[in-house]
Motif scaffolding. Structure first.
Motif, mmCIF file in Angstrom:
data_model
loop_
_atom_site.group_PDB
_atom_site.id
_atom_site.type_symbol
_atom_site.label_atom_id
_atom_site.label_comp_id
_atom_site.label_asym_id
_atom_site.label_seq_id
_atom_site.Cartn_x
_atom_site.Cartn_y
_atom_site.Cartn_z
ATOM 1 N N ALA A 1 0.831 -1.205 0.000
ATOM 2 C CA ALA A 1 0.000 0.000 0.000
ATOM 3 C C ALA A 1 0.865 1.253 0.000
ATOM 4 N N ALA A 2 1.969 1.211 0.727
ATOM 5 C CA ALA A 2 2.874 2.362 0.753
ATOM 6 C C ALA A 2 3.542 2.564 -0.601
ATOM 7 N N MET A 3 3.895 1.474 -1.268
ATOM 8 C CA MET A 3 4.515 1.588 -2.597
ATOM 9 C C MET A 3 3.528 2.198 -3.597
ATOM 10 N N ILE A 4 2.286 1.742 -3.546
ATOM 11 C CA ILE A 4 1.268 2.292 -4.444
ATOM 12 C C ILE A 4 1.023 3.757 -4.118
ATOM 13 N N LEU A 5 0.983 4.079 -2.830
ATOM 14 C CA LEU A 5 0.769 5.467 -2.413
ATOM 15 C C LEU A 5 1.899 6.366 -2.908
ATOM 16 N N LEU A 6 3.129 5.916 -2.787
ATOM 17 C CA LEU A 6 4.250 6.710 -3.287
ATOM 18 C C LEU A 6 4.155 6.894 -4.798
ATOM 19 N N PHE A 7 3.792 5.821 -5.513
ATOM 20 C CA PHE A 7 3.640 5.926 -6.965
ATOM 21 C C PHE A 7 2.550 6.936 -7.326
ATOM 22 N N VAL A 8 1.421 6.874 -6.637
ATOM 23 C CA VAL A 8 0.328 7.818 -6.895
ATOM 24 C C VAL A 8 0.763 9.247 -6.561
ATOM 25 N N ASN A 9 1.488 9.407 -5.447
ATOM 26 C CA ASN A 9 1.907 10.748 -5.032
ATOM 27 C C ASN A 9 2.953 11.353 -5.954
ATOM 28 N N TYR A 10 3.658 10.541 -6.728
ATOM 29 C CA TYR A 10 4.584 11.078 -7.723
ATOM 30 C C TYR A 10 3.918 11.237 -9.087
ATOM 31 N N THR A 11 2.959 10.370 -9.406
ATOM 32 C CA THR A 11 2.317 10.406 -10.716
ATOM 33 C C THR A 11 1.311 11.549 -10.827
ATOM 34 N N LEU A 12 0.546 11.786 -9.780
ATOM 35 C CA LEU A 12 -0.493 12.813 -9.811
ATOM 36 C C LEU A 12 0.064 14.207 -10.098
ATOM 37 N N PRO A 13 1.097 14.676 -9.399
ATOM 38 C CA PRO A 13 1.636 15.998 -9.746
ATOM 39 C C PRO A 13 2.217 16.046 -11.160
ATOM 40 N N PHE A 14 2.798 14.935 -11.621
ATOM 41 C CA PHE A 14 3.341 14.921 -12.980
ATOM 42 C C PHE A 14 2.240 15.104 -14.022
ATOM 43 N N ILE A 15 1.100 14.474 -13.809
ATOM 44 C CA ILE A 15 -0.024 14.632 -14.741
ATOM 45 C C ILE A 15 -0.491 16.088 -14.759
ATOM 46 N N VAL A 16 -0.642 16.677 -13.588
ATOM 47 C CA VAL A 16 -1.111 18.061 -13.497
ATOM 48 C C VAL A 16 -0.079 19.024 -14.099
ATOM 49 N N GLN A 17 1.197 18.804 -13.811
ATOM 50 C CA GLN A 17 2.242 19.678 -14.362
ATOM 51 C C GLN A 17 2.365 19.529 -15.869
ATOM 52 N N SER A 18 2.140 18.329 -16.384
ATOM 53 C CA SER A 18 2.165 18.131 -17.838
ATOM 54 C C SER A 18 1.004 18.872 -18.499
ATOM 55 N N PHE A 19 -0.153 18.820 -17.869
ATOM 56 C CA PHE A 19 -1.290 19.568 -18.401
ATOM 57 C C PHE A 19 -1.015 21.068 -18.366
#
Length: 164
Positions: free
Chosen positions: A86-104
């Motif tokens: 769960a922590a690994m998935i959480l870290l992945f989500v916490n890095y992926t979400l800002p990247f999506i927003v910054q790319s937009f």
């Protein structure tokens, strides 16, 4: 106040703020769908993806806090010190979400600047480097999350750290 109760209070405040931010994000998503009903489907899917990832992140954070305080409160067992899936998935989500927003954001700057790549290159480079470095820094999952015996070192150093 003891160190454990103050840590619990700080984490509880952070979790409460996360739930408030989730509500704000849901309200923003609802306002977006009402204000821009004619946007491209790809953009609508992007907004839904961001909302779903945000919800997953908050739910995983809640699950981790509940799991820690119900199973591992004041425990020094290696199982409680290691990162779980769960922590690994959480870290992945916490890095992926800002990247999506910054790319937009970078895409919008590219459109507004008249497709000027010299303006958008620094933005996308910072976003991509932040994402890649974040993914590199996620601990390996070979034997727990800490395959380099960090758990044993932190447990053996714990008596020395509390004496200072």
């Amino acid at each position: 106040m003891s160190d454990m109760s103050s840590a619990f209070a700080i984490q509880f405040i952070g979790l409460t703020i996360s739930f408030v931010q989730l509500g704000v994000a849901a309200a923003q998503g609802l306002c977006y769908y009402r204000a821009f009903p004619l946007d491209k489907p790809l953009l609508k899917y992007l907004v839904v993806t961001v909302l779903i990832l945000n919800t997953i992140g908050v739910l995983l954070t809640s699950f981790m806090y509940w799991s820690f305080f119900s199973n591992c409160f004041r425990s020094t067992s290696p199982r409680c010190q290691a990162w779980d899936m769960a922590a690994m998935i959480l870290l992945f989500v916490n890095y992926t979400l800002p990247f999506i927003v910054q790319s937009f954001y970078c895409h919008r700057v590219w459109i507004i600047s008249g497709k000027n790549i010299y303006v958008t290159i620094p933005i996308i480079l910072f976003a991509a480097s932040s994402y890649v470095l974040g993914l590199i820094l996620i601990p390996p999952q070979a034997a727990g999350a800490f395959s380099n015996h960090t758990v044993r070192r932190s447990i053996s150093l714990n008596p020395f750290m509390t004496s200072f």
